[in-house]
Design a protein around this motif. Structure first.
Motif, PDB file in Angstrom:
ATOM      1  N   SER A   1      -2.297   1.314  -4.291  1.00 34.73           N
ATOM      2  CA  SER A   1      -1.663   0.022  -4.022  1.00 34.73           C
ATOM      3  C   SER A   1      -0.531  -0.204  -5.010  1.00 34.73           C
ATOM      4  O   SER A   1      -0.399   0.511  -6.015  1.00 34.73           O
TER       5      SER A   1
ATOM      6  N   THR B   1       5.689   3.904  -0.375  1.00 35.30           N
ATOM      7  CA  THR B   1       5.131   2.576  -0.570  1.00 35.30           C
ATOM      8  C   THR B   1       5.812   1.617   0.388  1.00 35.30           C
ATOM      9  O   THR B   1       7.046   1.553   0.440  1.00 35.30           O
TER      10      THR B   1
ATOM     11  N   ARG C   1       0.839  -1.198   0.000  1.00 35.55           N
ATOM     12  CA  ARG C   1       0.000   0.000   0.000  1.00 35.55           C
ATOM     13  C   ARG C   1       0.878   1.255   0.000  1.00 35.55           C
ATOM     14  O   ARG C   1       2.028   1.242   0.424  1.00 35.55           O
TER      15      ARG C   1
END
Length: 372
Positions: free
Chosen positions: A174, A108, A88
Motif C-alpha cells: 500500500s 501504484t 495500492r
C-alpha cells in the motif's frame, strides 16, 4: 579501494556512502555501495534482525496521468491495473511480442495518476517504450529530481512510525503520502528483501538529511548491494537481467501469481498468446530454487546436469545465504526436472556436484500482514 567511478552517475547519497566507508562499485551506470565496513554477512543478518537502510535512488520513478491511464497501461503489462484500488501497489512486467520480459516494475494507483518504479538499467528504454505505446494525450513525467531509499527489516515499521505514525497501519503493498520531518514523501510498504519494510521517494535535496535521521536510530544500519542481493536471493525474488529477461516469459519465470484471473483469461498485452499457451500446455522450462548439497556455491552461468550428464538448465543467480547458512541458487531447468526434491547436478569448476530442486523462498518471507 573503490573502483574508478569517474564515468558513472552518482545518486544524491554518494557523499554519505563515502563518509560511511562504503565500497563503491559500478552498478547499472551508477556508483553504488556494495558494502560498508560492517561487511556483507553482518549487513544481511542485521537487516533480517533489525532494520537496514538501502539507497535505491538509481531506480526509475515515473508518473503517468490522464484519462484511462490504468486501462492504457494495462495494454502493456499482464498485471491487473484497472481493478487496482487507489493507494495500492501491484508488481507486474512489461512484455514483448514473444511474451518475454522487458522489465519488471511496481505500479501504484494514486487518486489521479499512476506512479511507477522501474529498474535502473531499464529506465531509459522503459520511458521510450511507454512514450511509443501510450497515446499522446497521456502525460508521462520522469521524476529525476527525487531520491529513493528503502528501510527494510522487522523493526522498520517501528522506526519509521516515530516520524510517521500512520505507517503502522499501512497494509503490505500500500501507499501513503506524508511528511518525514517536514519533508513530503511517497511511502510504499514494500521492498525486495523478503522482510517487512518501506520504500520512500523524497526530494533529492533532502535525501541525505533524512537518511542521516533514519541512520541515527539505534536499529538502523546502512546496507549495500551485496546484502541486498543475498537477501532477495534467499527470498526467491528475481533480479532483472539475470533471473528474468527478454527471453523469459512470466510463466517460465514462475511469476504466475502476478497475473490475475481476468488477465489470464482475456490477455490483451504483448505476447499474450504465447503466455496463455504456456498457461494451458505448460512451459518447456521453469525457474526453480536450487539447494547444493555441499558448501560450494554455484554462480550465475553454471550448467545444471541430470544424472546422465545431459545439460538440463542453467543457474541464473547463486551465492551463499547467511540466514540459510549455506549455498543457494535459482535457475531454469527443463520442466520435467522442476518438481521440488528432484535430484540434479551442478557443473562447478569441472566437478559434478549434487543438488536438489528446492522450494522458494529459501527463507520465510515476513511481509506485514495485519491481524485479523
Amino acid at each position: 579501494m573503490s573502483a574508478d567511478l569517474s564515468d558513472l552517475k552518482k545518486t544524491p547519497l554518494f557523499n554519505l556512502h563515502e563518509e560511511l566507508g562504503g565500497k563503491m562499485v559500478p552498478f547499472a551506470g551508477y556508483a553504488m555501495p556494495v558494502q560498508y565496513p560492517l561487511g556483507v554477512m553482518k549487513e544481511h543478518l542485521h537487516c533480517r534482525a533489525e532494520a537496514g537502510l538501502f539507497d535505491v535512488s538509481h531506480m526509475g520513478q515515473v508518473v503517468i496521468s490522464g484519462e484511462d491511464a490504468d486501462y492504457l497501461l494495462e495494454k502493456l503489462v499482464p498485471g491487473n491495473i484497472v481493478d487496482l484500488k487507489p493507494g495500492r501497489i501491484r508488481y507486474t512486467q512489461f512484455t514483448n511480442d514473444m511474451g518475454g520480459i522487458l522489465d519488471d516494475l511496481m505500479v501504484t494507483k494514486r487518486e489521479n495518476d499512476l506512479f511507477l518504479v522501474v529498474n535502473a538499467a531499464c529506465k531509459a528504454q522503459d520511458v521510450a517504450h511507454l512514450l511509443h505505446h501510450l497515446p499522446m494525450d497521456l502525460e508521462l513525467v520522469e521524476l529525476s529530481d527525487r531520491a529513493l531509499i528503502a528501510l527494510q527489516g522487522p523493526k522498520a515499521a517501528a522506526v519509521l512510525a516515530r516520524f510517521v505514525p500512520a505507517v503502522s497501519e499501512m497494509p503490505f503493498m500500500s501507499y501513503l503520502e506524508d511528511e518525514i520531518d517536514g519533508v513530503p514523501c511517497y511511502i510504499s510498504r514494500c521492498g525486495y528483501t523478503g522482510e517487512d519494510g518501506f520504500e520512500i521517494s523524497l526530494p533529492e535535496a533532502e535525501a541525505e538529511r533524512l537518511s542521516r535521521l533514519l541512520l541515527a536510530e539505534d536499529e538502523v544500519e546502512a546496507i549495500g548491494l551485496g546484502a541486498r542481493d543475498s537477501l532477495r536471493l534467499e527470498s526467491g525474488l528475481c533480479l532483472y537481467g539475470h533471473d528474468i529477461d527478454e527471453t523469459t516469459t512470466p510463466v517460465e519465470g514462475n511469476l504466475l501469481w502476478s497475473i490475475g484471473k481476468r488477465r489470464r483469461e482475456q490477455g490483451g498485452y504483448p505476447g499474450d498468446v504465447i503466455v496463455r499457451t504456456q498457461l494451458a500446455d505448460g512451459p518447456t522450462r521453469l525457474r526453480v530454487g536450487i539447494q547444493p548439497e555441499g558448501r560450494a556455491p554455484a554462480r550465475e552461468g553454471t550448467e545444471i546436469l541430470d544424472r546422465n550428464d545431459d545439460v538440463i538448465g542453467t543457474v541464473t543467480s547463486g551465492g551463499f545465504g547467511p540466514t540459510l547458512g549455506g549455498p543457494l541458487a535459482m535457475g531454469y531447468v527443463a520442466t520435467e526436472f522442476s518438481k521440488t526434491g528432484t535430484e540434479i547436478f551442478l557443473s562447478v569448476r569441472g566437478k559434478k556436484l549434487p543438488a536438489r530442486v528446492a522450494e522458494m523462498p529459501f527463507v520465510e518471507q515476513r511481509y506485514y500482514r495485519a491481524a485479523k
